[in-house]
Design a protein around this motif. Structure first.
Motif, PDB file in Angstrom:
ATOM      1  N   GLY A 131       0.819  -1.201   0.000  1.00  0.00           N
ATOM      2  CA  GLY A 131       0.000   0.000   0.000  1.00  0.00           C
ATOM      3  C   GLY A 131       0.850   1.247   0.000  1.00  0.00           C
ATOM      4  O   GLY A 131       2.060   1.211  -0.263  1.00  0.00           O
ATOM      5  N   THR A 132       0.225   2.363   0.280  1.00  0.00           N
ATOM      6  CA  THR A 132       0.912   3.638   0.358  1.00  0.00           C
ATOM      7  C   THR A 132       0.524   4.335   1.649  1.00  0.00           C
ATOM      8  O   THR A 132      -0.615   4.219   2.107  1.00  0.00           O
ATOM      9  N   ARG A 133       1.489   5.032   2.236  1.00  0.00           N
ATOM     10  CA  ARG A 133       1.283   5.733   3.498  1.00  0.00           C
ATOM     11  C   ARG A 133       0.635   4.774   4.499  1.00  0.00           C
ATOM     12  O   ARG A 133       1.237   3.768   4.845  1.00  0.00           O
ATOM     13  N   ALA A 134      -0.578   5.070   4.960  1.00  0.00           N
ATOM     14  CA  ALA A 134      -1.215   4.205   5.946  1.00  0.00           C
ATOM     15  C   ALA A 134      -2.394   3.444   5.362  1.00  0.00           C
ATOM     16  O   ALA A 134      -3.260   2.967   6.090  1.00  0.00           O
ATOM     17  N   SER A 135      -2.445   3.302   4.054  1.00  0.00           N
ATOM     18  CA  SER A 135      -3.517   2.572   3.391  1.00  0.00           C
ATOM     19  C   SER A 135      -2.942   1.288   2.811  1.00  0.00           C
ATOM     20  O   SER A 135      -2.358   1.288   1.725  1.00  0.00           O
ATOM     21  N   TYR A 136      -3.097   0.188   3.557  1.00  0.00           N
ATOM     22  CA  TYR A 136      -2.492  -1.083   3.176  1.00  0.00           C
ATOM     23  C   TYR A 136      -3.553  -2.152   2.959  1.00  0.00           C
ATOM     24  O   TYR A 136      -4.683  -2.051   3.444  1.00  0.00           O
ATOM     25  N   GLN A 137      -3.144  -3.191   2.249  1.00  0.00           N
ATOM     26  CA  GLN A 137      -4.010  -4.346   2.080  1.00  0.00           C
ATOM     27  C   GLN A 137      -3.182  -5.621   2.077  1.00  0.00           C
ATOM     28  O   GLN A 137      -1.990  -5.610   1.762  1.00  0.00           O
ATOM     29  N   LEU A 138      -3.835  -6.703   2.461  1.00  0.00           N
ATOM     30  CA  LEU A 138      -3.271  -8.045   2.350  1.00  0.00           C
ATOM     31  C   LEU A 138      -3.701  -8.584   0.997  1.00  0.00           C
ATOM     32  O   LEU A 138      -4.896  -8.653   0.693  1.00  0.00           O
ATOM     33  N   LEU A 139      -2.733  -8.940   0.171  1.00  0.00           N
ATOM     34  CA  LEU A 139      -3.003  -9.366  -1.202  1.00  0.00           C
ATOM     35  C   LEU A 139      -2.339 -10.705  -1.473  1.00  0.00           C
ATOM     36  O   LEU A 139      -1.147 -10.877  -1.245  1.00  0.00           O
ATOM     37  N   VAL A 140      -3.120 -11.662  -1.943  1.00  0.00           N
ATOM     38  CA  VAL A 140      -2.613 -12.965  -2.389  1.00  0.00           C
ATOM     39  C   VAL A 140      -2.883 -13.070  -3.887  1.00  0.00           C
ATOM     40  O   VAL A 140      -3.998 -12.793  -4.336  1.00  0.00           O
ATOM     41  N   TYR A 141      -1.876 -13.458  -4.666  1.00  0.00           N
ATOM     42  CA  TYR A 141      -1.986 -13.445  -6.130  1.00  0.00           C
ATOM     43  C   TYR A 141      -1.312 -14.687  -6.700  1.00  0.00           C
ATOM     44  O   TYR A 141      -0.444 -15.305  -6.076  1.00  0.00           O
ATOM     45  N   ASP A 142      -1.725 -15.035  -7.929  1.00  0.00           N
ATOM     46  CA  ASP A 142      -1.180 -16.241  -8.549  1.00  0.00           C
ATOM     47  C   ASP A 142      -0.004 -15.901  -9.470  1.00  0.00           C
ATOM     48  O   ASP A 142       0.451 -14.758  -9.531  1.00  0.00           O
ATOM     49  N   ALA A 143       0.483 -16.905 -10.222  1.00  0.00           N
ATOM     50  CA  ALA A 143       1.667 -16.733 -11.063  1.00  0.00           C
ATOM     51  C   ALA A 143       1.434 -15.740 -12.191  1.00  0.00           C
ATOM     52  O   ALA A 143       2.375 -15.141 -12.708  1.00  0.00           O
ATOM     53  N   GLN A 144       0.178 -15.552 -12.563  1.00  0.00           N
ATOM     54  CA  GLN A 144      -0.145 -14.562 -13.605  1.00  0.00           C
ATOM     55  C   GLN A 144      -0.524 -13.213 -12.987  1.00  0.00           C
ATOM     56  O   GLN A 144      -1.044 -12.344 -13.673  1.00  0.00           O
ATOM     57  N   LYS A 145      -0.252 -13.084 -11.708  1.00  0.00           N
ATOM     58  CA  LYS A 145      -0.527 -11.849 -10.953  1.00  0.00           C
ATOM     59  C   LYS A 145      -2.013 -11.526 -10.853  1.00  0.00           C
ATOM     60  O   LYS A 145      -2.413 -10.372 -10.732  1.00  0.00           O
ATOM     61  N   ARG A 146      -2.845 -12.544 -10.859  1.00  0.00           N
ATOM     62  CA  ARG A 146      -4.280 -12.348 -10.662  1.00  0.00           C
ATOM     63  C   ARG A 146      -4.589 -12.466  -9.177  1.00  0.00           C
ATOM     64  O   ARG A 146      -4.218 -13.452  -8.537  1.00  0.00           O
ATOM     65  N   PRO A 147      -5.270 -11.477  -8.605  1.00  0.00           N
ATOM     66  CA  PRO A 147      -5.582 -11.517  -7.168  1.00  0.00           C
ATOM     67  C   PRO A 147      -6.458 -12.715  -6.813  1.00  0.00           C
ATOM     68  O   PRO A 147      -7.433 -13.006  -7.497  1.00  0.00           O
ATOM     69  N   GLN A 148      -6.093 -13.404  -5.744  1.00  0.00           N
ATOM     70  CA  GLN A 148      -6.875 -14.518  -5.216  1.00  0.00           C
ATOM     71  C   GLN A 148      -7.535 -14.164  -3.891  1.00  0.00           C
ATOM     72  O   GLN A 148      -8.530 -14.774  -3.514  1.00  0.00           O
ATOM     73  N   LEU A 149      -6.974 -13.190  -3.206  1.00  0.00           N
ATOM     74  CA  LEU A 149      -7.515 -12.743  -1.915  1.00  0.00           C
ATOM     75  C   LEU A 149      -7.062 -11.308  -1.689  1.00  0.00           C
ATOM     76  O   LEU A 149      -5.882 -10.991  -1.866  1.00  0.00           O
ATOM     77  N   GLN A 150      -7.984 -10.440  -1.327  1.00  0.00           N
ATOM     78  CA  GLN A 150      -7.669  -9.052  -1.014  1.00  0.00           C
ATOM     79  C   GLN A 150      -8.444  -8.648   0.230  1.00  0.00           C
ATOM     80  O   GLN A 150      -9.669  -8.798   0.279  1.00  0.00           O
ATOM     81  N   VAL A 151      -7.737  -8.156   1.223  1.00  0.00           N
ATOM     82  CA  VAL A 151      -8.371  -7.712   2.464  1.00  0.00           C
ATOM     83  C   VAL A 151      -7.762  -6.374   2.860  1.00  0.00           C
ATOM     84  O   VAL A 151      -6.537  -6.263   3.006  1.00  0.00           O
ATOM     85  N   ALA A 152      -8.600  -5.365   3.022  1.00  0.00           N
ATOM     86  CA  ALA A 152      -8.116  -4.066   3.471  1.00  0.00           C
ATOM     87  C   ALA A 152      -7.642  -4.174   4.916  1.00  0.00           C
ATOM     88  O   ALA A 152      -8.280  -4.831   5.747  1.00  0.00           O
ATOM     89  N   ILE A 153      -6.510  -3.568   5.214  1.00  0.00           N
ATOM     90  CA  ILE A 153      -5.953  -3.583   6.567  1.00  0.00           C
ATOM     91  C   ILE A 153      -6.386  -2.323   7.295  1.00  0.00           C
ATOM     92  O   ILE A 153      -6.086  -1.207   6.868  1.00  0.00           O
ATOM     93  N   THR A 154      -7.115  -2.502   8.374  1.00  0.00           N
ATOM     94  CA  THR A 154      -7.549  -1.402   9.216  1.00  0.00           C
ATOM     95  C   THR A 154      -7.072  -1.671  10.636  1.00  0.00           C
ATOM     96  O   THR A 154      -6.421  -2.687  10.909  1.00  0.00           O
ATOM     97  N   THR A 155      -7.430  -0.795  11.540  1.00  0.00           N
ATOM     98  CA  THR A 155      -7.021  -0.987  12.934  1.00  0.00           C
ATOM     99  C   THR A 155      -7.483  -2.336  13.469  1.00  0.00           C
ATOM    100  O   THR A 155      -6.739  -3.025  14.166  1.00  0.00           O
TER     101      THR A 155
END
Length: 352
Positions: A131-155
């Motif tokens: 992410g950038t600054r304080a806006s982050y996410q947990l990202l899981v992606y495959d070999a072709q860079k396709r997202p498999q899991l995305q979760v916004a990170i908050t407090t």
């Protein structure tokens, strides 16, 4: 009927409007381009060229009890050791921070069968905190860079439960439970530390910063052992403590900060006594007594303590070591001894 969801509140964020923006998974091509740019490669860059990723996936984990833990099968536990790829390093790509990266395999709970099923054919996947600054996410992606899991990170999110055999249970953006399998315990621990630090950074500088100024974030770094003794209010615990400052600027990289030299650490072999359930005036940092409630012996717990609590009723000598006293503090605490309140009262009664 097993309950595979360890978190009774799958969407703990009190204000969903404050969640950091994440890439839309509906546009696979755009997501792939974003990932290609993020990792400095073209859209065609693939992990297939990395021999370290060519190995057989393990058997799927099976939801177990209690707390819906995903217990791997014996075959998964005995899988051949995979060759390790290069160690993850926090990096900057085009203004985007990569706080942590790891190689994982992803499993999702099938709501019909309530069993875990492998995602992406059980193949190894990339996993980053980005992410950038304080806006982050947990990202899981495959070999072709396709997202498999995305979760916004908050407090308060995502919740994560460390389990045996290098599994971590997390909830996706919809609240459905997933399980991440890491290569080894070291990779898991490093990633979990960065995840907790990112949550604290979001609390300090993200949308709605300041609203969670009194919340102590915590993450147990070891699997739950229900048979181990745990501390309750009034007990006296012997603990080993290491503490880092999380910096005072939005652009600070929390992963790099906790990889640096800690500003405080108990001496080797030294155990600090701490009263559980209250702010002990003899504690190295404020907020520790409350944050360790329910902790079990021999477990390592990571904490992120806001400055309003960390600096209150803390040891003046420890406070004098702080260079950015207005920043959050990342603390690792291992509980090594317990003197229960009941035993103490019994001893005092005999002495009378």
């Amino acid at each position: 009927n097993p309950n595979p969801n360890p978190n009774p509140n799958p969407n703990p964020n009190p204000n969903p409007n404050l969640e950091p923006k994440v890439w839309a998974m509906g546009d696979a091509a755009r997501s792939a381009r974003n990932l290609g740019s993020l990792f400095g490669g073209s859209d065609s860059t693939s992990f297939d060229s990395d021999d370290a990723l060519r190995y057989t996936a393990p058997k799927m984990p099976v939801p177990g009890q209690p707390q819906g833990q995903a217990k791997p099968t014996a075959a998964a536990q005995q899988r051949p050791a995979a060759a390790k790829g290069p160690q993850a390093q926090p990096a900057q790509q085009g203004g985007t921070s990569i706080l942590a990266s790891a190689r994982v395999r992803l499993f999702r709970v099938n709501p019909s069968t309530r069993a875990y099923e492998p995602a992406a054919g059980g193949l190894p996947l990339g996993c980053v905190i980005v992410g950038t600054r304080a806006s982050y996410q947990l990202l899981v992606y495959d070999a072709q860079k396709r997202p498999q899991l995305q979760v916004a990170i908050t407090t308060m999110a995502p919740s994560a439960l460390v389990q045996e055999n290098n599994y971590v249970a997390v909830n996706d953006a919809s609240g459905a439970q997933c399980s991440l399998l890491f290569d080894d315990a070291a990779a898991l621990a490093s990633f979990m530390r960065s995840l907790l630090a990112a949550r604290a950074h979001a609390a300090a500088f993200g949308p709605g910063a300041g609203a969670d100024a009194e919340i102590v974030l915590q993450q147990d770094m070891d699997p739950l052992d229900a048979s181990a003794a745990k501390v309750v209010s009034g007990d006296v615990a012997g603990v080993e403590i290491t503490a880092w400052e999380l910096g005072g600027l939005p652009n600070d990289n929390p992963s790099q900060l906790i990889a640096a030299q800690p500003f405080f650490r108990t001496a080797s072999g030294d155990v600090r006594k701490l009263r559980i359930g209250a702010d002990d005036p003899g504690a190295p940092l404020g907020g520790l007594g409350e944050a360790l409630l329910g902790m079990r012996r021999d477990v390592l717990r990571a904490l992120c303590i806001p400055p309003s609590k960390a600096n209150a009723k803390a040891d003046p000598e420890v406070l004098s070591l702080r260079r950015t006293p207005d920043s959050w503090v990342f603390v690792e605490v291992r509980l090594v001894k317990i003197k229960t309140k009941a035993k103490k009262e019994k001893k005092e009664k005999k002495e009378k």
